[in-house]
Design a protein around this motif. Structure first.
Motif, PDB file in Angstrom:
ATOM      1  N   VAL A  98      -9.009 -49.455 -20.512  1.00  0.00           N
ATOM      2  CA  VAL A  98      -7.872 -48.539 -20.411  1.00  0.00           C
ATOM      3  C   VAL A  98      -6.784 -49.025 -21.369  1.00  0.00           C
ATOM      4  CG1 VAL A  98      -5.999 -47.787 -18.887  1.00  0.00           C
ATOM      5  CG2 VAL A  98      -8.362 -47.746 -18.083  1.00  0.00           C
ATOM      6  N   GLY A  99      -6.173 -48.091 -22.063  1.00  0.00           N
ATOM      7  CA  GLY A  99      -5.192 -48.415 -23.090  1.00  0.00           C
ATOM      8  C   GLY A  99      -5.835 -48.459 -24.463  1.00  0.00           C
ATOM      9  N   GLY A 100      -7.161 -48.435 -24.482  1.00  0.00           N
ATOM     10  CA  GLY A 100      -7.899 -48.445 -25.734  1.00  0.00           C
ATOM     11  C   GLY A 100      -9.088 -47.518 -25.686  1.00  0.00           C
ATOM     12  N   ILE A 101      -9.100 -46.588 -24.743  1.00  0.00           N
ATOM     13  CA  ILE A 101     -10.223 -45.661 -24.634  1.00  0.00           C
ATOM     14  C   ILE A 101     -10.149 -44.649 -25.767  1.00  0.00           C
ATOM     15  CG2 ILE A 101     -11.307 -43.836 -23.262  1.00  0.00           C
ATOM     16  CD1 ILE A 101     -10.508 -45.369 -20.756  1.00  0.00           C
ATOM     17  N   SER A 102     -11.195 -44.604 -26.562  1.00  0.00           N
ATOM     18  CA  SER A 102     -11.297 -43.646 -27.653  1.00  0.00           C
ATOM     19  C   SER A 102     -12.121 -42.449 -27.182  1.00  0.00           C
ATOM     20  CB  SER A 102     -11.978 -44.290 -28.859  1.00  0.00           C
ATOM     21  OG  SER A 102     -12.103 -43.344 -29.902  1.00  0.00           O
ATOM     22  N   PRO A 103     -11.824 -41.269 -27.699  1.00  0.00           N
ATOM     23  CA  PRO A 103     -12.672 -40.123 -27.376  1.00  0.00           C
ATOM     24  C   PRO A 103     -14.000 -40.181 -28.130  1.00  0.00           C
ATOM     25  CG  PRO A 103     -10.956 -39.469 -28.905  1.00  0.00           C
ATOM     26  CD  PRO A 103     -10.677 -40.894 -28.528  1.00  0.00           C
ATOM     27  N   LEU A 104     -14.114 -41.101 -29.077  1.00  0.00           N
ATOM     28  CA  LEU A 104     -15.303 -41.225 -29.924  1.00  0.00           C
ATOM     29  C   LEU A 104     -16.091 -42.482 -29.574  1.00  0.00           C
ATOM     30  CD1 LEU A 104     -13.485 -40.413 -33.269  1.00  0.00           C
ATOM     31  CD2 LEU A 104     -15.003 -38.876 -31.994  1.00  0.00           C
ATOM     32  N   GLY A 105     -17.406 -42.390 -29.678  1.00  0.00           N
ATOM     33  CA  GLY A 105     -18.247 -43.565 -29.493  1.00  0.00           C
ATOM     34  C   GLY A 105     -18.326 -44.072 -28.070  1.00  0.00           C
ATOM     35  N   GLN A 106     -18.111 -43.202 -27.103  1.00  0.00           N
ATOM     36  CA  GLN A 106     -18.202 -43.616 -25.707  1.00  0.00           C
ATOM     37  C   GLN A 106     -19.661 -43.866 -25.325  1.00  0.00           C
ATOM     38  OE1 GLN A 106     -16.167 -40.721 -23.263  1.00  0.00           O
ATOM     39  NE2 GLN A 106     -14.199 -41.118 -24.236  1.00  0.00           N
ATOM     40  N   LYS A 107     -19.865 -44.731 -24.330  1.00  0.00           N
ATOM     41  CA  LYS A 107     -21.217 -45.052 -23.878  1.00  0.00           C
ATOM     42  C   LYS A 107     -21.963 -43.814 -23.401  1.00  0.00           C
ATOM     43  CE  LYS A 107     -21.570 -48.336 -20.895  1.00  0.00           C
ATOM     44  NZ  LYS A 107     -21.353 -49.400 -19.908  1.00  0.00           N
ATOM     45  N   LYS A 108     -21.245 -42.943 -22.719  1.00  0.00           N
ATOM     46  CA  LYS A 108     -21.849 -41.726 -22.182  1.00  0.00           C
ATOM     47  C   LYS A 108     -21.045 -40.539 -22.708  1.00  0.00           C
ATOM     48  CE  LYS A 108     -23.189 -39.555 -17.878  1.00  0.00           C
ATOM     49  NZ  LYS A 108     -23.153 -39.614 -16.428  1.00  0.00           N
ATOM     50  N   ARG A 109     -21.720 -39.593 -23.329  1.00  0.00           N
ATOM     51  CA  ARG A 109     -21.010 -38.418 -23.852  1.00  0.00           C
ATOM     52  C   ARG A 109     -20.638 -37.494 -22.697  1.00  0.00           C
ATOM     53  NH1 ARG A 109     -22.318 -35.225 -29.337  1.00  0.00           N
ATOM     54  NH2 ARG A 109     -20.533 -33.840 -29.230  1.00  0.00           N
ATOM     55  N   LEU A 110     -19.375 -37.188 -22.605  1.00  0.00           N
ATOM     56  CA  LEU A 110     -18.853 -36.362 -21.522  1.00  0.00           C
ATOM     57  C   LEU A 110     -18.248 -35.079 -22.091  1.00  0.00           C
ATOM     58  CD1 LEU A 110     -16.947 -39.156 -19.571  1.00  0.00           C
ATOM     59  CD2 LEU A 110     -19.149 -38.141 -18.952  1.00  0.00           C
ATOM     60  N   ALA A 128      -8.714 -46.144 -31.471  1.00  0.00           N
ATOM     61  CA  ALA A 128      -9.938 -46.497 -32.191  1.00  0.00           C
ATOM     62  C   ALA A 128     -10.886 -47.282 -31.300  1.00  0.00           C
ATOM     63  CB  ALA A 128      -9.593 -47.309 -33.437  1.00  0.00           C
ATOM     64  N   GLY A 129     -10.522 -47.476 -30.039  1.00  0.00           N
ATOM     65  CA  GLY A 129     -11.409 -48.162 -29.111  1.00  0.00           C
ATOM     66  C   GLY A 129     -10.964 -49.560 -28.727  1.00  0.00           C
ATOM     67  N   ARG A 130      -9.750 -49.897 -29.113  1.00  0.00           N
ATOM     68  CA  ARG A 130      -9.190 -51.189 -28.740  1.00  0.00           C
ATOM     69  C   ARG A 130      -7.681 -51.060 -28.749  1.00  0.00           C
ATOM     70  NH1 ARG A 130     -11.486 -54.798 -32.570  1.00  0.00           N
ATOM     71  NH2 ARG A 130      -9.643 -54.572 -33.852  1.00  0.00           N
ATOM     72  N   ARG A 131      -7.022 -51.699 -27.802  1.00  0.00           N
ATOM     73  CA  ARG A 131      -5.563 -51.688 -27.788  1.00  0.00           C
ATOM     74  C   ARG A 131      -5.060 -52.278 -29.096  1.00  0.00           C
ATOM     75  NH1 ARG A 131      -5.451 -54.381 -21.837  1.00  0.00           N
ATOM     76  NH2 ARG A 131      -6.232 -52.564 -20.717  1.00  0.00           N
ATOM     77  N   GLY A 132      -4.106 -51.597 -29.714  1.00  0.00           N
ATOM     78  CA  GLY A 132      -3.553 -52.059 -30.980  1.00  0.00           C
ATOM     79  C   GLY A 132      -4.296 -51.548 -32.197  1.00  0.00           C
ATOM     80  N   LEU A 133      -5.198 -50.607 -31.996  1.00  0.00           N
ATOM     81  CA  LEU A 133      -5.988 -50.059 -33.099  1.00  0.00           C
ATOM     82  C   LEU A 133      -6.027 -48.543 -32.961  1.00  0.00           C
ATOM     83  CD1 LEU A 133      -7.561 -51.458 -35.401  1.00  0.00           C
ATOM     84  CD2 LEU A 133      -9.614 -51.233 -34.013  1.00  0.00           C
ATOM     85  N   GLU A 134      -5.585 -47.847 -33.995  1.00  0.00           N
ATOM     86  CA  GLU A 134      -5.460 -46.386 -33.944  1.00  0.00           C
ATOM     87  C   GLU A 134      -6.257 -45.743 -35.077  1.00  0.00           C
ATOM     88  OE1 GLU A 134      -3.410 -43.508 -31.514  1.00  0.00           O
ATOM     89  OE2 GLU A 134      -3.660 -45.642 -31.303  1.00  0.00           O
ATOM     90  N   LEU A 135      -6.846 -44.579 -34.785  1.00  0.00           N
ATOM     91  CA  LEU A 135      -7.591 -43.789 -35.766  1.00  0.00           C
ATOM     92  C   LEU A 135      -6.800 -42.543 -36.122  1.00  0.00           C
ATOM     93  CD1 LEU A 135     -11.215 -43.544 -34.317  1.00  0.00           C
ATOM     94  CD2 LEU A 135     -10.557 -44.587 -36.477  1.00  0.00           C
ATOM     95  N   SER A 136      -6.863 -42.154 -37.379  1.00  0.00           N
ATOM     96  CA  SER A 136      -6.270 -40.893 -37.826  1.00  0.00           C
ATOM     97  C   SER A 136      -7.375 -40.065 -38.460  1.00  0.00           C
ATOM     98  CB  SER A 136      -5.179 -41.149 -38.870  1.00  0.00           C
ATOM     99  OG  SER A 136      -4.210 -42.025 -38.359  1.00  0.00           O
ATOM    100  N   LEU A 137      -7.468 -38.800 -38.065  1.00  0.00           N
ATOM    101  CA  LEU A 137      -8.453 -37.883 -38.622  1.00  0.00           C
ATOM    102  C   LEU A 137      -7.975 -36.459 -38.394  1.00  0.00           C
ATOM    103  CD1 LEU A 137     -11.584 -37.632 -36.300  1.00  0.00           C
ATOM    104  CD2 LEU A 137      -9.529 -38.828 -35.641  1.00  0.00           C
ATOM    105  N   THR A 138      -8.686 -35.481 -38.935  1.00  0.00           N
ATOM    106  CA  THR A 138      -8.265 -34.095 -38.721  1.00  0.00           C
ATOM    107  C   THR A 138      -8.671 -33.656 -37.322  1.00  0.00           C
ATOM    108  OG1 THR A 138     -10.285 -33.022 -39.489  1.00  0.00           O
ATOM    109  CG2 THR A 138      -8.631 -33.582 -41.172  1.00  0.00           C
ATOM    110  N   PRO A 139      -7.887 -32.771 -36.720  1.00  0.00           N
ATOM    111  CA  PRO A 139      -8.266 -32.251 -35.404  1.00  0.00           C
ATOM    112  C   PRO A 139      -9.649 -31.589 -35.429  1.00  0.00           C
ATOM    113  CG  PRO A 139      -5.997 -31.682 -35.878  1.00  0.00           C
ATOM    114  CD  PRO A 139      -6.576 -32.268 -37.137  1.00  0.00           C
ATOM    115  N   ASN A 140      -9.960 -30.860 -36.507  1.00  0.00           N
ATOM    116  CA  ASN A 140     -11.262 -30.189 -36.571  1.00  0.00           C
ATOM    117  C   ASN A 140     -12.416 -31.182 -36.569  1.00  0.00           C
ATOM    118  OD1 ASN A 140     -10.312 -27.563 -36.442  1.00  0.00           O
ATOM    119  ND2 ASN A 140     -10.021 -27.443 -38.642  1.00  0.00           N
ATOM    120  N   ASP A 141     -12.250 -32.321 -37.253  1.00  0.00           N
ATOM    121  CA  ASP A 141     -13.301 -33.339 -37.235  1.00  0.00           C
ATOM    122  C   ASP A 141     -13.458 -33.929 -35.840  1.00  0.00           C
ATOM    123  OD1 ASP A 141     -14.081 -33.063 -39.896  1.00  0.00           O
ATOM    124  OD2 ASP A 141     -12.761 -34.670 -40.608  1.00  0.00           O
ATOM    125  N   LEU A 142     -12.337 -34.201 -35.176  1.00  0.00           N
ATOM    126  CA  LEU A 142     -12.400 -34.745 -33.814  1.00  0.00           C
ATOM    127  C   LEU A 142     -13.082 -33.747 -32.871  1.00  0.00           C
ATOM    128  CD1 LEU A 142     -11.700 -36.964 -31.782  1.00  0.00           C
ATOM    129  CD2 LEU A 142      -9.476 -35.845 -31.471  1.00  0.00           C
TER     130      LEU A 142
END
Length: 161
Positions: A98-110, A128-142
């Motif tokens: 928690v605090g680093g949960i990314s919508p990408l690369g999760q163990k189980k796709r929900l 980006a999957g870790r506290r202190g690490l952020e990803l930037s991308l287009t909304p359409n790609d996400l």
């Protein structure tokens, strides 16, 4: 490298990874990230896990300066009620803390739902999957990578979550 970053790289998706120092923050990882990176809070999205009344888990993304409307999420998912998932369940299901949960690369796709405000942005920022690490991308790609449905989920000034 996190599973989220590996996924983006394996798919050839344009993105940027930014790290920041976690200091004595506000208690909101997302707002702390926005401040540390000098980003608009409306462009930084938090990844939340909710449990529906039929026990399915879903992912919801809303801006860090807003709360999640659980009733709207339940409607979008085709149920009557939703509640926030327990922390242990969220961490076990996603593989992230928690605090680093990314919508990408999760163990189980929900099933994933993203607030419609993302569509007005050129760039969206998510963990980006870790506290202190952020990803930037287009909304359409996400949206494409998560098969997200775009719905009105964000509420400002309410106590939804």
């Amino acid at each position: 490298m996190t599973p989220a970053i590996r996924l983006l790289e394996s798919q050839g998706i344009a993105h940027q990874v930014t790290s920041y120092e976690l200091e004595n923050g506000s208690g909101s990882y997302g707002l702390d990230a926005a401040r540390a990176l000098a980003l608009s809070a409306a462009s930084v999205f938090k990844t939340l896990l909710a449990q529906l009344d039929d026990d399915r888990l879903v992912v919801a993304l809303v801006p860090v300066d807003a709360s999640l409307d659980l009733k709207a999420l339940a409607r979008a998912a085709g149920t009557r009620k939703a509640r926030m998932a327990e922390i242990a369940t969220a961490e076990r299901t996603t593989g992230y803390l928690v605090g680093g949960i990314s919508p990408l690369g999760q163990k189980k796709r929900l099933p994933t739902f993203i607030d419609e405000g993302a569509m007005s942005l050129e760039t969206i920022h998510v963990s980006a999957g870790r506290r202190g690490l952020e990803l930037s991308l287009t909304p359409n790609d996400l949206i494409a990578l998560t098969a997200a449905r775009v719905v009105d989920l964000a509420r400002r000034g309410s106590l939804c979550e």
